[in-house]
Design a protein around this motif. Structure first.
Motif, PDB file in Angstrom:
ATOM      1  N   LEU A   1       6.781  -2.419  -2.739  1.00  0.00           N
ATOM      2  CA  LEU A   1       5.980  -3.657  -2.764  1.00  0.00           C
ATOM      3  C   LEU A   1       5.472  -4.096  -1.682  1.00  0.00           C
ATOM      4  O   LEU A   1       4.330  -4.606  -1.594  1.00  0.00           O
ATOM      5  CB  LEU A   1       6.596  -4.525  -3.804  1.00  0.00           C
ATOM      6  CG  LEU A   1       6.279  -4.613  -5.204  1.00  0.00           C
ATOM      7  CD1 LEU A   1       7.026  -3.244  -5.792  1.00  0.00           C
ATOM      8  CD2 LEU A   1       6.773  -5.738  -5.968  1.00  0.00           C
TER       9      LEU A   1
ATOM     10  N   ARG B   1       2.685  -2.038  -0.584  1.00  0.00           N
ATOM     11  CA  ARG B   1       1.649  -2.423  -1.654  1.00  0.00           C
ATOM     12  C   ARG B   1       0.789  -3.743  -1.063  1.00  0.00           C
ATOM     13  O   ARG B   1      -0.286  -3.907  -1.228  1.00  0.00           O
ATOM     14  CB  ARG B   1       2.227  -2.673  -2.962  1.00  0.00           C
ATOM     15  CG  ARG B   1       2.459  -1.209  -3.714  1.00  0.00           C
ATOM     16  CD  ARG B   1       1.327  -0.505  -4.244  1.00  0.00           C
ATOM     17  NE  ARG B   1       0.445  -1.223  -5.124  1.00  0.00           N
ATOM     18  CZ  ARG B   1       0.755  -1.431  -6.422  1.00  0.00           C
ATOM     19  NH1 ARG B   1       1.700  -1.012  -6.734  1.00  0.00           N
ATOM     20  NH2 ARG B   1      -0.201  -2.226  -7.149  1.00  0.00           N
ATOM     21  N   LEU B   2       1.584  -4.799  -0.568  1.00  0.00           N
ATOM     22  CA  LEU B   2       0.995  -5.872  -0.133  1.00  0.00           C
ATOM     23  C   LEU B   2       0.299  -5.666   1.176  1.00  0.00           C
ATOM     24  O   LEU B   2      -0.745  -6.252   1.293  1.00  0.00           O
ATOM     25  CB  LEU B   2       2.362  -6.841   0.103  1.00  0.00           C
ATOM     26  CG  LEU B   2       1.771  -8.117   0.796  1.00  0.00           C
ATOM     27  CD1 LEU B   2       1.117  -8.884  -0.326  1.00  0.00           C
ATOM     28  CD2 LEU B   2       3.312  -9.175   1.185  1.00  0.00           C
TER      29      LEU B   2
ATOM     30  N   GLU C   1      -3.000  -4.460  -0.025  1.00  0.00           N
ATOM     31  CA  GLU C   1      -4.082  -5.257  -0.652  1.00  0.00           C
ATOM     32  C   GLU C   1      -4.336  -6.233   0.309  1.00  0.00           C
ATOM     33  O   GLU C   1      -5.394  -6.763   0.386  1.00  0.00           O
ATOM     34  CB  GLU C   1      -3.012  -5.891  -1.837  1.00  0.00           C
ATOM     35  CG  GLU C   1      -2.629  -5.188  -2.877  1.00  0.00           C
ATOM     36  CD  GLU C   1      -3.787  -4.626  -3.701  1.00  0.00           C
ATOM     37  OE1 GLU C   1      -4.833  -5.282  -3.738  1.00  0.00           O
ATOM     38  OE2 GLU C   1      -3.957  -3.362  -4.156  1.00  0.00           O
TER      39      GLU C   1
ATOM     40  N   PHE D   1      -1.231 -12.615  -3.990  1.00  0.00           N
ATOM     41  CA  PHE D   1      -1.662 -11.367  -4.420  1.00  0.00           C
ATOM     42  C   PHE D   1      -0.699 -11.042  -5.711  1.00  0.00           C
ATOM     43  O   PHE D   1       0.556 -11.533  -5.999  1.00  0.00           O
ATOM     44  CB  PHE D   1      -1.066 -10.633  -3.303  1.00  0.00           C
ATOM     45  CG  PHE D   1      -1.731 -10.607  -1.795  1.00  0.00           C
ATOM     46  CD1 PHE D   1      -2.732  -9.663  -1.644  1.00  0.00           C
ATOM     47  CD2 PHE D   1      -1.072 -11.724  -1.335  1.00  0.00           C
ATOM     48  CE1 PHE D   1      -3.516  -9.857  -0.568  1.00  0.00           C
ATOM     49  CE2 PHE D   1      -1.964 -11.722   0.123  1.00  0.00           C
ATOM     50  CZ  PHE D   1      -3.005 -10.775   0.447  1.00  0.00           C
TER      51      PHE D   1
ATOM     52  N   ILE E   1       0.876  -8.074  -7.700  1.00  0.00           N
ATOM     53  CA  ILE E   1       1.137  -6.747  -7.499  1.00  0.00           C
ATOM     54  C   ILE E   1       2.575  -6.504  -8.584  1.00  0.00           C
ATOM     55  O   ILE E   1       3.459  -7.156  -8.397  1.00  0.00           O
ATOM     56  CB  ILE E   1       1.782  -6.500  -6.116  1.00  0.00           C
ATOM     57  CG1 ILE E   1       0.793  -6.847  -5.120  1.00  0.00           C
ATOM     58  CG2 ILE E   1       2.346  -4.927  -5.995  1.00  0.00           C
ATOM     59  CD1 ILE E   1       1.261  -6.428  -3.633  1.00  0.00           C
ATOM     60  N   GLU E   2       2.191  -5.633  -9.456  1.00  0.00           N
ATOM     61  CA  GLU E   2       3.134  -5.242 -10.510  1.00  0.00           C
ATOM     62  C   GLU E   2       3.808  -6.261 -11.041  1.00  0.00           C
ATOM     63  O   GLU E   2       4.988  -6.551 -11.153  1.00  0.00           O
ATOM     64  CB  GLU E   2       4.249  -4.241  -9.846  1.00  0.00           C
ATOM     65  CG  GLU E   2       3.727  -2.796  -9.400  1.00  0.00           C
ATOM     66  CD  GLU E   2       5.011  -2.103  -9.047  1.00  0.00           C
ATOM     67  OE1 GLU E   2       5.998  -2.344  -8.970  1.00  0.00           O
ATOM     68  OE2 GLU E   2       4.570  -0.899  -8.456  1.00  0.00           O
TER      69      GLU E   2
ATOM     70  N   GLN F   1       3.676 -12.332  -8.454  1.00  0.00           N
ATOM     71  CA  GLN F   1       2.833 -13.037  -7.863  1.00  0.00           C
ATOM     72  C   GLN F   1       3.387 -13.414  -6.592  1.00  0.00           C
ATOM     73  O   GLN F   1       4.274 -14.090  -6.450  1.00  0.00           O
ATOM     74  CB  GLN F   1       2.323 -14.575  -8.574  1.00  0.00           C
ATOM     75  CG  GLN F   1       1.512 -14.259  -9.894  1.00  0.00           C
ATOM     76  CD  GLN F   1       0.721 -15.451 -10.230  1.00  0.00           C
ATOM     77  OE1 GLN F   1       1.060 -16.499  -9.579  1.00  0.00           O
ATOM     78  NE2 GLN F   1       0.000 -15.432 -11.365  1.00  0.00           N
TER      79      GLN F   1
END
Length: 674
Positions: free
Chosen positions: A279, A282-283, A286, A344, A346-347, A350
């Motif tokens: 994650l 992923r951050l 993004e 953000f 993500i999955e 927040q």
């Protein structure tokens, strides 16, 4: 266990269906005969095959019936208009979630969601079985078996057997697709042979393929050498190339201006530690997309000449070239900070994150790109040390200040390392001070908050405002926090041995500590070794610590609560969370931030806010401590509002353990209650 006769009939039907799919060259004929064999073997009323396809306008995924069998007829494709263009996003949402994961759908009509009941009720379906069809490991569509006579319960054995047929459908479709592609290639090859001889064409084609492959590999290698594999952004090497060109243009023209923004994601380590590195990656992805969108909105900037680079870890850089004024860099930094107030997602997490930004300008007169990045990095570090979520512009004064800050960090690292040495008592530079927490009704000292202090060998007493942010950013706060907890619990036990019982000890818990998997084990060890009662220990957390991974924090806090440890929300009102967060966590005490208390006056300003917080806490069965009480007027207002405890300079500054003992032994009824 299936009935033996039915089992044999089912296997024969599956065998016949598979044979049709493998031997018949006409795909439609093969599908119809295979459905007929299955339908008869299963004694169902309908068998359908649906194929997935994309809506050409909305690009959403749809499903449409292609083949159908019933005992009365076997129709051509597209015979039921109501079964065309069914949307997975609306009608078949649940089906997509199951089927795309390879899971079957089965059930009676009465068990299904309302919209599915209506869809199946129109076709008089009592029960159904739906199996996914995968082609080349992609979800291609599904086969559906309908029973319109009874609420049939499909067994796991039936589903397992029929899954093999679904695989056969996928294989037949893949085979047909491969044959179609092969025929296309063959047609093209035959056309080429008509123009030239086969050997010449093959040689030229082979040679060209080798050239293309080598060029593709070379292109990819060049791209990989200058781009970040995670975000696809230019990497440090390519960014330095752009920066070098900008420096050369400044040398050619005094009117040419550039600036760089050096960005660092605040508290990224906490995200990695609590949510995991996946994650965290992923951050970063993004964030890179968000930065690109922000730049797209800057109409005054030349986007083609404004590269964003991922320099590594959580560091990004933006180069502004040929700008008309250096203030444009400040404007962009403000736009970034404004946009970062949005979380953000993500999955289902927040994540509220901020960035610290350092800005370096061409007016400094740089000769090498590394100098620009160095100064931007230095000033970014300065922005981070001043509280994060801000930007700073480099100048020589800032350089001196930040270098001092870097030295302070190195000194702090050495001081923390000494805590683990055998001569800790001799070389220790840290001291725990204690500030009383006073009952506003009786004036008695109810307990203390443990506050860390650093006695620097050269600088003297260093303010926590200076070194605590450094400790949090570097992760040193974990070891410091553990040491403070040990010292505070041992000190509480010593006071008890002097006859001062039932005092509470409040200790701050950092986000870094909270994310450590061994936190509970360490706390249990400290409580056991110090021999204090757990219910006299209070652990204080801040609002910002719970926002990024609320469920994990709730789980840890619940386990602390099970140990009878009191939990306190510190600095309430200064973090990211809202009032709605409070009821979700097993908190005992709410500490009102001193900024609210200091703005109260006897005339009533800000008192309404404090009243609301106190009432909310009491409604949630929580007690309240007011921080920063400095005047008798503030104390009176807090007491009238029902606040249980106060803490601040009005009662006492933070003091060492010996002065605490003197204070406890000479405690009388406070003058302000007389």
């Amino acid at each position: 266990m299936l009935d033996p006769e039915y089992h044999i009939r089912l296997l024969q039907g599956v065998t016949q269906a598979t044979h049709c799919l493998l031997t018949l060259s006409d795909r439609h004929e093969a599908m119809h005969l295979a459905l007929a064999h299955l339908g008869k073997a299963l004694a169902v009323d309908r068998v359908y095959i649906f194929q997935n396809h994309t809506d050409p306008v909305t690009q959403s995924l749809l499903a449409s019936q292609w083949w159908e069998w019933t005992p009365e007829r076997s129709s051509l494709p597209f015979n039921n208009l109501e079964l065309q263009n069914l949307s997975y996003a609306t009608i078949l949402r649940r089906w997509y979630d199951y089927l795309s994961q390879g899971k079957p759908i089965t059930g009676y009509q009465d068990e299904l969601p309302e919209w599915e009941k209506q869809l199946l009720g129109d076709r008089q379906v009592c029960s159904l079985l739906v199996l996914p069809i995968f082609v080349d490991q992609h979800f291609w569509g599904f086969v559906e078996f309908d029973d319109c006579q009874s609420d049939r319960q499909w067994t796991a054995e039936e589903i397992e057997i029929l899954n093999t047929v679904a695989d056969s459908f996928g294989g037949a479709i893949a085979h047909h697709r491969a044959e179609t592609e092969l025929n296309t290639i063959q047609t093209k090859l035959e056309a080429a042979i008509e123009e030239r001889t086969f050997k010449l064409k093959a040689a030229v084609k082979q040679l060209q393929a080798e050239i293309d492959e080598k060029e593709t590999i070379a292109t990819q290698l060049r791209y990989n050498a200058y781009h970040d594999p995670l975000t696809g952004l230019p990497n440090r090497s390519l960014f330095i190339d752009h920066l070098q060109k900008a420096i050369e243009k400044v040398k050619e023209s005094k009117e040419y201006k550039f600036a760089i923004l050096f960005l660092d994601l605040d508290r990224f380590k906490v995200v990695n530690d609590t949510l995991g590195h996946t994650l965290g990656d992923r951050l970063l992805i993004e964030l890179s997309k968000r930065l690109d969108r922000i730049l797209q909105k800057q109409s005054h900037l030349s986007i083609e000449a404004t590269p964003i680079a991922h320099l590594g870890s959580d560091e990004f850089a933006i180069l502004l070239t040929d700008i008309s004024a250096f203030s444009q860099a400040n404007q962009l930094a403000e736009s970034i900070h404004q946009d970062m107030t949005r979380p953000f997602v993500i999955e289902s997490h927040q994540i509220l994150s901020t960035v610290s930004i350092g800005i370096a300008l061409s007016s400094t007169g740089y000769q090498r790109p590394e100098q620009v990045l160095r100064d931007a990095d230095i000033v970014m570090y300065h922005a981070k040390s001043k509280g994060r979520a801000r930007y700073e512009v480099f100048d020589l004064e800032t350089h001196t200040r930040v270098m001092n800050q870097l030295k302070l960090e190195n000194d702090l690292r050495r001081a923390v390392q000494l805590l683990e040495s055998p001569d800790t008592l001799k070389d220790n530079q840290f001291i725990v001070y204690y500030q009383p927490i006073t009952c506003l009704q009786t004036g008695e000292i109810a307990g203390f908050e443990a506050l860390l202090r650093w006695q620097h060998p050269e600088l003297g007493m260093v303010s926590p405002v200076q070194f605590i942010p450094i400790a949090e950013e570097t992760g040193l706060i974990a070891l410091l926090g553990q040491w403070v907890l040990e010292e505070a619990c041992n000190q509480l036990r010593r006071w008890e041995s002097y006859g001062h019982h039932r005092l509470t000890m409040a200790v701050n818990l950092s986000g870094c500590q909270l994310s450590r998997p061994d936190l509970l084990e360490k706390i249990d060890q400290i409580i056991h070794q110090s021999q204090i009662h757990a219910h006299y220990l209070k652990l204080e957390i801040t609002e910002s610590m719970i926002i990024n991974n609320a469920e994990y924090v709730k789980q840890v806090l619940s386990q602390l609560k099970e140990r009878s440890i009191k939990l306190c929300m510190d600095d309430f009102g200064t973090g990211y969370s809202s009032l709605s967060y409070l009821h979700r966590f097993p908190l005992d005490i709410l500490k009102i931030d001193k900024s609210f208390v200091s703005n109260m006056g006897e005339s009533g300003e800000h008192s309404d806010i404090v009243r609301t917080i106190i009432n909310l806490a009491h409604h949630l069965k929580m007690q309240v401590i007011a921080e920063g009480v400095e005047t008798l007027g503030q104390l009176k207002i807090l007491s009238e509002l029902g606040c249980e405890w106060g803490q601040g300079y009005f009662f006492s500054r933070p003091i060492d353990s010996q002065k605490v003992l003197d204070l406890l032994e000479n405690q009388n009824r406070p003058w302000f209650l007389k």
